[in-house]
Design an enzyme around this catalytic site. Structure first.
Site, PDB file in Angstrom:
ATOM      1  N   LYS A  30       0.876  -1.173   0.000  1.00 18.27           N
ATOM      2  CA  LYS A  30       0.000   0.000   0.000  1.00 18.27           C
ATOM      3  C   LYS A  30       0.909   1.218   0.000  1.00 18.27           C
ATOM      4  CE  LYS A  30      -3.549   2.569   2.426  1.00 18.27           C
ATOM      5  NZ  LYS A  30      -4.130   2.897   3.744  1.00 18.27           N
ATOM      6  N   GLY A  67      -8.752   9.159   9.286  1.00 14.07           N
ATOM      7  CA  GLY A  67      -9.149   9.244  10.682  1.00 14.07           C
ATOM      8  C   GLY A  67     -10.249  10.239  10.983  1.00 14.07           C
ATOM      9  N   ALA A  94      -9.921   5.499   3.844  1.00  9.92           N
ATOM     10  CA  ALA A  94      -9.820   6.692   4.696  1.00  9.92           C
ATOM     11  C   ALA A  94     -11.158   7.409   4.838  1.00  9.92           C
ATOM     12  CB  ALA A  94      -8.766   7.665   4.179  1.00  9.92           C
ATOM     13  N   GLY A  95     -11.437   7.796   6.069  1.00  7.71           N
ATOM     14  CA  GLY A  95     -12.622   8.593   6.367  1.00  7.71           C
ATOM     15  C   GLY A  95     -13.882   7.815   6.655  1.00  7.71           C
ATOM     16  N   ASN A 149     -10.109   1.244   9.386  1.00  6.04           N
ATOM     17  CA  ASN A 149      -9.243   1.063  10.547  1.00  6.04           C
ATOM     18  C   ASN A 149      -9.825   1.739  11.784  1.00  6.04           C
ATOM     19  OD1 ASN A 149      -5.667   1.631  11.213  1.00  6.04           O
ATOM     20  ND2 ASN A 149      -7.253   0.772  12.464  1.00  6.04           N
ATOM     21  N   THR A 150      -9.760   3.075  11.822  1.00  2.01           N
ATOM     22  CA  THR A 150     -10.129   3.812  13.028  1.00  2.01           C
ATOM     23  C   THR A 150     -11.522   3.474  13.526  1.00  2.01           C
ATOM     24  OG1 THR A 150      -8.694   5.650  12.372  1.00  2.01           O
ATOM     25  CG2 THR A 150     -10.377   6.116  14.026  1.00  2.01           C
TER      26      THR A 150
END
Length: 256
Positions: free
Chosen positions: A98, A159, A185-186, A207-208
């Site tokens: 990545k 995040g 992301a996001g 992830n987050t």
């Protein structure tokens, strides 16, 4: 569902890819990743002791049988990213990468010029490159043209948990792409993941939203189901959006 996704030399049953940061501990991380059904998980090379088989990020992923996707988070330019990629391939035995290049530590916006430069060189070196990038249709097409195995446009800043704020551009990217599109992301809620899949994304990376949840393991289940639901909806045709009411039971010839 017999709905497989092929990227490079691997085929996946799950369209939910995962990250490894921000979990409270390695045990919770492993349980959440397993519960998510994810078959591909990314980790920042700067956080992993690649020469230590007992590393508390690397070992839980390997033990769970999940494919590794090392990332170059922390690289500020193409040169640093290429060097990190070479180290990862030597230490981890994988040519999957990545590609992340974000020189600004405050907003972590990917550098499009350095990303394209690095991607072109890494493809020549035999890497299977999945670049994290802006939701820029022109850039995504260029990354595809230099040989990237997939593109990973952002839904919102890393995040931020804001969801699919780049929707209009993602729709163009998905329409034009001839390689898989992974929204990265996001994504802060299962509904965001479902929406990305409904738009036609091939996968999402989360992830987050999982790691920072009160119960990461249960949240992993929620995201697994959301991705499956969104994909199923896309595959079977969502009803069209109308600007006026359309009766579901028209009163044709009523009381004639």
């Amino acid at each position: 569902m017999n709905d497989l996704l092929t990227i490079g030399d691997k085929t996946f049953r799950s369209r939910l890819f995962t990250g490894t940061g921000k979990f409270p501990n390695a045990s919770v991380m492993q349980k959440a990743l397993i519960e998510s059904g994810s078959e591909l998980s990314t980790m920042a090379l700067k956080r992993v002791e690649v020469n230590n088989p007992e590393d508390n990020i690397l070992k839980p992923i390997v033990d769970a049988g999940i494919n590794l996707l090392p990332n170059t988070s922390g690289a500020k330019n193409a040169r640093e990213a290429i060097f990190a990629a070479q180290l990862a391939r030597e230490a981890l035995g994988t040519n999957w990468l990545k590609l992340e290049i974000h020189p600004d530590p405050k907003y972590l916006m990917p550098d499009p010029i350095e990303t394209l430069t690095a991607a072109e060189e890494l493809v020549k070196q035999g890497f299977i490159v999945l670049p994290y990038c802006h939701a820029d249709p022109v850039l995504c097409k260029r990354l595809e043209e230099v040989g990237c195995a997939a593109v990973m446009p952002l839904g919102a800043p890393i995040g931020s948990n804001k969801g699919i704020v780049s929707r209009d551009f993602l729709e163009i990217i998905i329409d034009q792409a001839r390689v898989p599109v992974v929204v990265d992301a996001g994504i802060g809620a299962p509904s965001h993941a479902a929406l990305a899949m409904e738009l036609g994304a091939d996968a999402v990376l989360v992830n987050t939203a999982i790691a920072a949840a009160r119960n990461p393991i249960a949240m992993a289940t929620a995201f697994k189901l959301a991705v499956q639901s969104g994909r199923l909806a896309y595959e079977n045709g969502l009803a069209s959006v109308n600007t006026q009411a359309v009766a579901s039971s028209p009163l044709t010839a009523f009381l004639d």
